[in-house]
Write a protein that holds these residues in place. Structure first.
Motif, PDB file in Angstrom:
ATOM      1  N   VAL A 244       0.864  -1.175   0.000  1.00 56.15           N
ATOM      2  CA  VAL A 244       0.000   0.000   0.000  1.00 56.15           C
ATOM      3  C   VAL A 244       0.903   1.228   0.000  1.00 56.15           C
ATOM      4  CG1 VAL A 244      -1.855  -1.139   1.277  1.00 56.15           C
ATOM      5  CG2 VAL A 244      -0.085   0.105   2.532  1.00 56.15           C
ATOM      6  N   ASN A 245       0.316   2.361  -0.349  1.00 53.83           N
ATOM      7  CA  ASN A 245       1.116   3.590  -0.321  1.00 53.83           C
ATOM      8  C   ASN A 245       1.312   4.031   1.134  1.00 53.83           C
ATOM      9  OD1 ASN A 245       1.530   6.665  -0.417  1.00 53.83           O
ATOM     10  ND2 ASN A 245       1.853   6.003  -2.536  1.00 53.83           N
ATOM     11  N   ASP A 248      -1.178   6.445   2.575  1.00 54.27           N
ATOM     12  CA  ASP A 248      -2.603   6.099   2.489  1.00 54.27           C
ATOM     13  C   ASP A 248      -3.193   5.892   3.883  1.00 54.27           C
ATOM     14  OD1 ASP A 248      -5.111   5.050   1.904  1.00 54.27           O
ATOM     15  OD2 ASP A 248      -4.366   4.079   0.070  1.00 54.27           O
ATOM     16  N   GLU A 249      -4.060   6.841   4.289  1.00 49.17           N
ATOM     17  CA  GLU A 249      -4.630   6.790   5.645  1.00 49.17           C
ATOM     18  C   GLU A 249      -5.396   5.492   5.899  1.00 49.17           C
ATOM     19  OE1 GLU A 249      -3.989   8.752   8.022  1.00 49.17           O
ATOM     20  OE2 GLU A 249      -2.884  10.236   6.830  1.00 49.17           O
ATOM     21  N   ARG A 250      -5.999   4.976   4.848  1.00 50.92           N
ATOM     22  CA  ARG A 250      -6.836   3.775   5.018  1.00 50.92           C
ATOM     23  C   ARG A 250      -6.036   2.585   5.550  1.00 50.92           C
ATOM     24  NH1 ARG A 250      -8.972   3.404  -1.047  1.00 50.92           N
ATOM     25  NH2 ARG A 250      -6.777   3.995  -1.322  1.00 50.92           N
ATOM     26  N   MET A 280      -2.393   5.319  -4.825  1.00 49.53           N
ATOM     27  CA  MET A 280      -3.549   5.232  -3.924  1.00 49.53           C
ATOM     28  C   MET A 280      -4.865   5.314  -4.678  1.00 49.53           C
ATOM     29  SD  MET A 280      -2.438   7.497  -0.662  1.00 49.53           S
ATOM     30  CE  MET A 280      -2.604   9.053  -1.445  1.00 49.53           C
ATOM     31  N   GLY A 285      -6.127   0.650  -3.893  1.00 47.65           N
ATOM     32  CA  GLY A 285      -4.942   1.197  -3.241  1.00 47.65           C
ATOM     33  C   GLY A 285      -4.105   0.138  -2.564  1.00 47.65           C
TER      34      GLY A 285
END
Length: 897
Positions: A244-245, A248-250, A280, A285
């Motif tokens: 993931v990036n 990336d908050e997720r 993302m 993402g």
RNA sequence: GCGCGAUUAGCUCAGGGGGAGAGCGCUUCCCUGACACGGAAGAGGUCGUAAGUUCAAAUCUUACAUCGCGCACCA
């Protein structure tokens, strides 16, 4: 020519083409250094050298070859006629994968594979194939009439060539420019070999994006799964991570907590990790990472220290790493099973339709598998620099120039070149290994025992990329690497070569690599000019290919239209911009042109019964305005050729030749000459002019249409005892271009106008073409026109014509007004006064419109202040002429009323 | 996404700052002593759209549309 009347009026190419080819070959004109060739060359002239793009030994002549070799031959033949020692190096390419495929196909028909034969016998079979088929294309080239040096044919697998290859490999190896690496490469599962990046053809195809649910081993917060999107679900069996990036908050919490995914259908647990590469915005993402089967994943895997699990074997079937239920399945079967198994587990979220680029093998069209393996590479980073500079500085020039952008784009984004191929047909990599002490080296000579420990050595099993050998073509064919003394001579005299002509699809594969290797090994560019010719497409604009079945066989075209007709027709279609949508109907006009040339020559020859061949090469003898006019036109043609040739404007030059020969020489001068030949005072000079102009035209046309021009030139009593047009002198361009007789050009323009007007009038009144008419002409210079009386009478088929500086409109006549002339044609009893009046009024209205436009222009202060003075003069003249003709027409119309 | 071409006569294409050309096709006439794979005479186009530059744009600039090609690809 007393036999000419018995000859068929249709030119038959088949009757002469083979004859002249043999004649040229027997006289050694193709061969550098032969007596015939040397006799033709001017001392001190710059040599002209071209290397042919070597056709594959698998091949038959196709339209691309036909076009490309026509263009090269045009250049080589012209250079030869200009007295330059020429050499067109010819040969063939062993074409590793392509040939191996052909031989394997042949074996398959006997139910065998190459493994049944073993390496040694298989290579022997390839050589036999080459011996059988390698000469086919060479023979086809001969039927086209191309003037290669066939006495010295080269081959990319000859012993000499192999020496050059060895030298290159060993040099680069010892300079650390060739290295071995464990990398993701493009693997063709059908050919069973690695391919270079530019041997992969990307095609846009419809596909799917599968969204897969990957459950976490331990939920993080309320997150218990990740959804990843993939176009290749079967590769999930080789996943070793999910990326993931980092921003990336997720997923931040997952990364921080070192979350692990429980990879479905396997018993692996794989990490969730962060990598900047991940976009993302795309998909979810979250990206499944398969380091062994995707170059980007490989890079991410290296950064994250992931395991590389190879799940495919060399035929793209799943191996033991994929797990028992999947082992042995093909890529396609595995995809179906993985998707349905995941679906059954409720792990298939949804499917999206997408369009994406899929790589295919450029030789067999099989889908490429990115595959982790041990291969040899060339480090290109520093090698490309001189090649970029050579074009940047204009030492090598592309024609059309825009292709340089394509060249730079590739070189400036160069990646290392995978040169090893898991094939048997090719140059075997000259690296030797000692299995007992670990010694390893590249060697120009075959080695059998280890210099360190004396144990037996093992040579690398792989062969080199075909393009690794092709890149040496311009200098390896000139004894570089095999005979240093000969190479030194060749280099001094014939290197760099002058022109390389080829198709745009091998700018990277071949052209760029020749520049690179030549810069490195010879310190010179390999060629000065690169011609990128148009691609020959079918008539609908589709690429010609075996699989589409839309290819056209040039040999059939030669059969139908003659080699000359095909060559001229192809050259005619070469422009700087467009590809050629080829339709064989386009060759009709060229075939007809050849017939026209043949018949024009017949005419000249059959009017020479009483003509004594001059002892010196013929010179023109202009007496009449018609003579001077045709020489002026020849001068103009020469100027056009001289400006068109350096830019390789083949189409433009071909059109100029066509139009001069057809429209000027045949349509008008030959017709004029008929009247002059009847005049005893002009007969001899007219004959000389006919012979002279035809002789020059044949010389100019020869590079395009070698056979018919040779056939006719041989019969022409032109005072030139050179044994062949092929080695005859190119016309003296400077002298011809100086031929310009302005007064005669104006006079003949008036003659042409008068004749055309008389003919039009006949057509308008539906009179028989031969009906005699009484014609009077009003002109400010009646004397000049009176000199042309015989020509006009003959071509307009009238028995009388009168010229006056002033006259009343004759009764019952129609008039045409143009260029300061008034032409009256008497049509007793059939003139429709109303119709004539309407016709003249229409003409006057059109002229008035012109005049208004011109006057408006002349009243425009900006125009008068800023336009070039000659443009202003021209405009004034046009306006005056138009006003004049309008006044004349008004008088005429009033007279009819 | 970036780049490169193309858009002109029914078709295939040239041309390229100063009111449009070819080949094929079409119409009419002609076996005229080089050629019927020929000759003669014709018909047929507001040069993709819109702005701009210029005295002047089919031609140069920009944008857009459509088609083709190449490169790079985000799973």
């Amino acid at each position: 020519m007393d036999t000419s009347k018995q000859l068929d009026t249709h030119y038959d190419p088949k009757a002469i083409e083979g004859k002249w080819f043999n004649f040229w070959q027997d006289h050694g004109y193709f061969q550098r250094g032969s007596a015939g060739a040397q006799a033709a060359a001017t001392p001190d002239a710059q040599p002209f050298t071209v290397v042919i793009p070597p056709p594959n030994v698998t091949g038959m002549l196709h339209m691309g070859h036909a076009l490309n070799n026509t263009l090269q031959d045009i250049l080589v033949r012209q250079a030869r006629m200009q007295g330059r020692p020429t050499r067109w190096i010819v040969g063939t390419d062993h074409a590793g994968i392509a040939t191996q495929n052909k031989v394997e196909q042949a074996l398959a028909k006997q139910g065998k594979t190459r493994f049944d034969l073993g390496r040694e016998d298989f290579v022997k079979a390839c050589w036999e194939w080459r011996d059988d088929y390698g000469s086919i294309i060479i023979n086809q080239l001969k039927t086209m009439g191309v003037s290669c040096d066939f006495s010295d044919e080269k081959f990319t697998m000859s012993d000499d060539y192999a020496k050059a290859i060895r030298r290159v490999f060993v040099d680069w190896y010892h300079h650390d420019l060739i290295y071995r690496g464990h990398r993701i490469i493009n693997w063709c599962p059908r050919c069973g070999t690695a391919l270079a990046d530019d041997e992969v053809v990307h095609k846009e195809e419809k596909g799917h994006l599968w969204y897969l649910r990957y459950p976490l081993v331990e939920p993080v917060g309320d997150v218990s799964e990740l959804i990843v999107a993939t176009t290749r679900p079967e590769t999930m069996l080789g996943d070793t991570g999910v990326a993931v990036n980092p921003a990336d908050e997720r997923y931040k919490e997952l990364v921080q907590n070192h979350a692990m995914v429980k990879l479905p259908l396997t018993d692996r647990q794989i990490p969730v990790f962060a990598d900047d590469y991940v976009d993302m915005a795309y998909g979810t993402g979250a990206v499944k990472v398969t380091p062994a089967h995707d170059p980007n994943d490989f890079a991410m895997g290296e950064r994250a220290g992931l395991e590389q699990i190879n799940i495919f074997d060399a035929t793209a079937h799943l191996n033991e790493n994929a797990g028992a239920p999947y082992q042995g399945l093909s890529r396609e079967q595995a995809r179906d099973k993985v998707v349905s198994d995941l679906d059954a587990l409720g792990l298939l979220d949804h499917i999206e339709d997408i369009s994406h680029a899929v790589g295919h093998c450029y030789r067999c069209d099989t889908i490429i598998e990115p595959w982790l393996s041990e291969q040899w590479f060339v480090d290109m980073q520093d090698l490309v620099k001189p090649a970029i500079a050579a074009v940047r500085q204009g030492e090598v020039v592309f024609n059309p120039k825009r292709w340089e952008k394509v060249y730079f784009n590739w070189l400036e984004n160069i990646r290392d070149w995978c040169i090893s191929r898991q094939l048997w047909w090719g140059h075997r990599i000259p690296v030797f290994y000692c299995d007992s002490c670990g010694w390893q080296d590249a060697s120009e000579e075959d080695l059998t025992v280890c210099p360190e420990c004396g144990a037996p050595l093992r040579q690398d099993e792989d062969v080199l990329d075909t393009w690794f050998s092709s890149q040496l073509w311009p200098f390896a064919t000139q004894e570089w690497g095999s005979d240093d003394a000969k190479w030194a001579q060749n280099q001094a005299a014939y290197y760099p070569t002058n022109v390389l002509s080829t198709a745009r699809d091998i700018i990277f594969l071949w052209v760029a690599r020749m520049v690179i290797s030549s810069e490195y090994f010879t310190g010179q560019i390999p060629f000065k000019d690169v011609i990128i010719h148009p691609t020959v497409l079918d008539k609908h604009g589709d690429i010609m290919s075996k699989s589409r079945g839309n290819g056209i066989d040039p040999v059939e075209l030669i059969d139908k239209f003659g080699a000359d007709g095909m060559r001229f027709g192809l050259a005619l279609q070469v422009t700087g911009n467009q590809d050629i949508k080829f339709d064989e109907n386009k060759l009709k006009s060229s075939r007809n042109f050849a017939t026209k040339i043949y018949n024009a020559a017949r005419f000249v020859l059959m009017n020479l019964e009483d003509f004594a061949e001059p002892s010196e090469r013929i010179t023109p003898d202009p007496r009449t305005d018609a003579d001077k006019w045709i020489l002026s036109e020849l001068g103009e043609l020469t100027r056009k050729i001289a400006t068109g040739q350096p830019g390789y404007f083949f189409g433009a030059v071909a059109r100029d030749l066509y139009s001069f020969f057809y429209n000027d020489f045949c349509d008008w001068y030959i017709e004029f000459s008929k009247a002059q030949l009847d005049d005893p005072a002009l007969r001899r000079s007219t004959q000389a002019n006919l012979v002279f102009v035809l002789d020059c035209a044949l010389r100019f046309l020869h590079p395009f249409m070698p056979f018919i021009t040779e056939e006719l030139w041989q019969k022409l009593p032109n005072g030139d005892d050179t044994p062949s047009l092929m080695v005859a002198a190119w016309p003296d361009e400077e002298r011809l271009a100086g031929l310009e007789f302005g007064h005669a050009q104006a006079a003949i323009a008036a003659v042409v106008n008068i004749i055309t007007n008389i003919r039009s009038t006949r057509a308008r009144y539906h009179l028989p073409p031969a009906q005699d008419l009484a014609v009077t002409v009003k002109s400010s210079e009646p004397e000049t026109l009176r000199e042309q009386e015989a020509l006009i009478k003959r071509l307009a088929k009238i028995s009388d014509i009168q010229f006056y500086s002033d006259l009343e409109r004759p009764k019952e006549s129609v008039v045409t007004v143009f260029g300061g002339l008034e032409v009256y044609i008497k049509l007793s009893g059939i003139v429709d006064l109303a119709a004539e009046s309407a016709r003249l009024a229409k003409k006057r209205a059109a002229l008035q419109k012109d005049l208004d436009r011109l006057n408006k222009k002349l009243a425009n202060q900006g125009f008068m202040a800023k336009a070039a003075s000659e443009i202003i003069e021209e405009t004034k003249q046009k306006a005056a002429d138009a006003a004049d003709e309008i006044a004349n027409l008004t008088t005429q119309i009033d007279a009819l009323a």
